[in-house]
Design an enzyme around this catalytic site. Sequence first.
Site, PDB file in Angstrom:
ATOM      1  N   PRO A 132       0.817  -1.209   0.000  1.00 10.57           N
ATOM      2  CA  PRO A 132       0.000   0.000   0.000  1.00 10.57           C
ATOM      3  C   PRO A 132       0.854   1.265   0.000  1.00 10.57           C
ATOM      4  O   PRO A 132       1.912   1.314   0.627  1.00 10.57           O
ATOM      5  CB  PRO A 132      -0.795  -0.118   1.309  1.00 10.57           C
ATOM      6  CG  PRO A 132      -0.775  -1.563   1.653  1.00 10.57           C
ATOM      7  CD  PRO A 132       0.540  -2.079   1.145  1.00 10.57           C
ATOM      8  N   GLU A 133       0.384   2.272  -0.708  1.00  6.90           N
ATOM      9  CA  GLU A 133       1.075   3.558  -0.691  1.00  6.90           C
ATOM     10  C   GLU A 133       0.582   4.381   0.497  1.00  6.90           C
ATOM     11  O   GLU A 133      -0.371   4.011   1.186  1.00  6.90           O
ATOM     12  CB  GLU A 133       0.866   4.274  -2.022  1.00  6.90           C
ATOM     13  CG  GLU A 133       1.275   3.387  -3.197  1.00  6.90           C
ATOM     14  CD  GLU A 133       1.938   4.111  -4.348  1.00  6.90           C
ATOM     15  OE1 GLU A 133       2.350   5.264  -4.191  1.00  6.90           O
ATOM     16  OE2 GLU A 133       2.058   3.500  -5.427  1.00  6.90           O
ATOM     17  N   LYS A 136       4.640   4.850   5.250  1.00  2.00           N
ATOM     18  CA  LYS A 136       3.947   3.569   5.197  1.00  2.00           C
ATOM     19  C   LYS A 136       3.891   2.879   6.560  1.00  2.00           C
ATOM     20  O   LYS A 136       3.593   1.689   6.652  1.00  2.00           O
ATOM     21  CB  LYS A 136       4.623   2.661   4.167  1.00  2.00           C
ATOM     22  CG  LYS A 136       4.578   3.240   2.756  1.00  2.00           C
ATOM     23  CD  LYS A 136       5.196   2.322   1.730  1.00  2.00           C
ATOM     24  CE  LYS A 136       5.136   2.943   0.333  1.00  2.00           C
ATOM     25  NZ  LYS A 136       5.677   2.040  -0.716  1.00  2.00           N
ATOM     26  N   ASN A 195       5.260   3.199  -5.970  1.00  2.00           N
ATOM     27  CA  ASN A 195       5.522   3.050  -7.393  1.00  2.00           C
ATOM     28  C   ASN A 195       4.542   3.830  -8.267  1.00  2.00           C
ATOM     29  O   ASN A 195       4.914   4.375  -9.303  1.00  2.00           O
ATOM     30  CB  ASN A 195       5.472   1.562  -7.759  1.00  2.00           C
ATOM     31  CG  ASN A 195       6.457   1.204  -8.853  1.00  2.00           C
ATOM     32  OD1 ASN A 195       7.262   2.024  -9.260  1.00  2.00           O
ATOM     33  ND2 ASN A 195       6.379  -0.015  -9.331  1.00  2.00           N
ATOM     34  N   ARG A 254      11.952  -2.724  -8.936  1.00  2.00           N
ATOM     35  CA  ARG A 254      10.566  -2.268  -9.065  1.00  2.00           C
ATOM     36  C   ARG A 254      10.285  -1.851 -10.505  1.00  2.00           C
ATOM     37  O   ARG A 254      11.158  -1.307 -11.193  1.00  2.00           O
ATOM     38  CB  ARG A 254      10.279  -1.085  -8.128  1.00  2.00           C
ATOM     39  CG  ARG A 254      10.501  -1.378  -6.658  1.00  2.00           C
ATOM     40  CD  ARG A 254       9.572  -2.457  -6.116  1.00  2.00           C
ATOM     41  NE  ARG A 254       8.174  -2.066  -6.245  1.00  2.00           N
ATOM     42  CZ  ARG A 254       7.518  -1.326  -5.339  1.00  2.00           C
ATOM     43  NH1 ARG A 254       8.140  -0.885  -4.272  1.00  2.00           N
ATOM     44  NH2 ARG A 254       6.240  -1.036  -5.515  1.00  2.00           N
TER      45      ARG A 254
END
Length: 271
Positions: A2-3, A52, A163, A259
Amino acid sequence: MPEGHVIHRLARDLNATFRGVDLEVSSPQGRFASEAALLDAHRIERAEAVGKHLFVFFDAPHPEHVIYIHLGLIGQLKFEDAATAEGQIRLRITDGTTAAHLRGPQWCRLITEEEYAATRAKSGEDPIRTDADPELLWPRVSRSRRSIGSQLMDQKLFAGVGNIYRAETLFRLGICPFLPGNKLTKAQFDSIWLDLVGLMAEGVRTGRIDTVYPEHTPEAMDREPRKDDHGGEVYVYRRAGLPCYLCGTPISHRVMEGRNLFWCDSCQPGE
């Protein structure tokens, strides 16, 4: 993973649902049982997100009275009916009507306020927090030869940025993700920060990541809505090989430091 906006929404909802109320705290799974017992029958003073990381402060008279949660890749914290108890629940917080159930986190620990402060000190600037100071961040970004695409994913710099926000903000501003930090202008840095502040605050409000301008929505462009587990309308994220909404160039993709990175070669030209 999760962002940051997801973690801020969870903190907001924990405060709105449970703050100041006598609570039952337990660990049905058993892996957090002794820690939960120290907090049972106490109240939440506040829940707080930093990037986060999620912190839940209790009024328990123990040195360790802060729950520190990192959801990781598969963790979930869901608000459910208190009668619901399905799955491996690491942590359960309930007022008897609603329950917050934590499943599959990367970690769930009980820490002191001193340990919380140490974690805060290691974290970067969080665009969602009102106490964030981008002027402290700029010298670190501008002195580095690392690309801005790499730095945006560094939680010790841009806390909470993931991302999707990385790819979308750089596209919206026409900045090449491979541009070294020491070649980034102050105006570009300021634009990145302000765009992140706006996009991530909107993510907290709506619970999804939407980055396209009104003229590029499915309705405005007469196209199909995006179908993706992450939801939201985006320009480049997970659109490799598809035409750019602005110029028609196929969206590029490359793995950067493990990523997936997405960008448009025409709208985000390199040097």
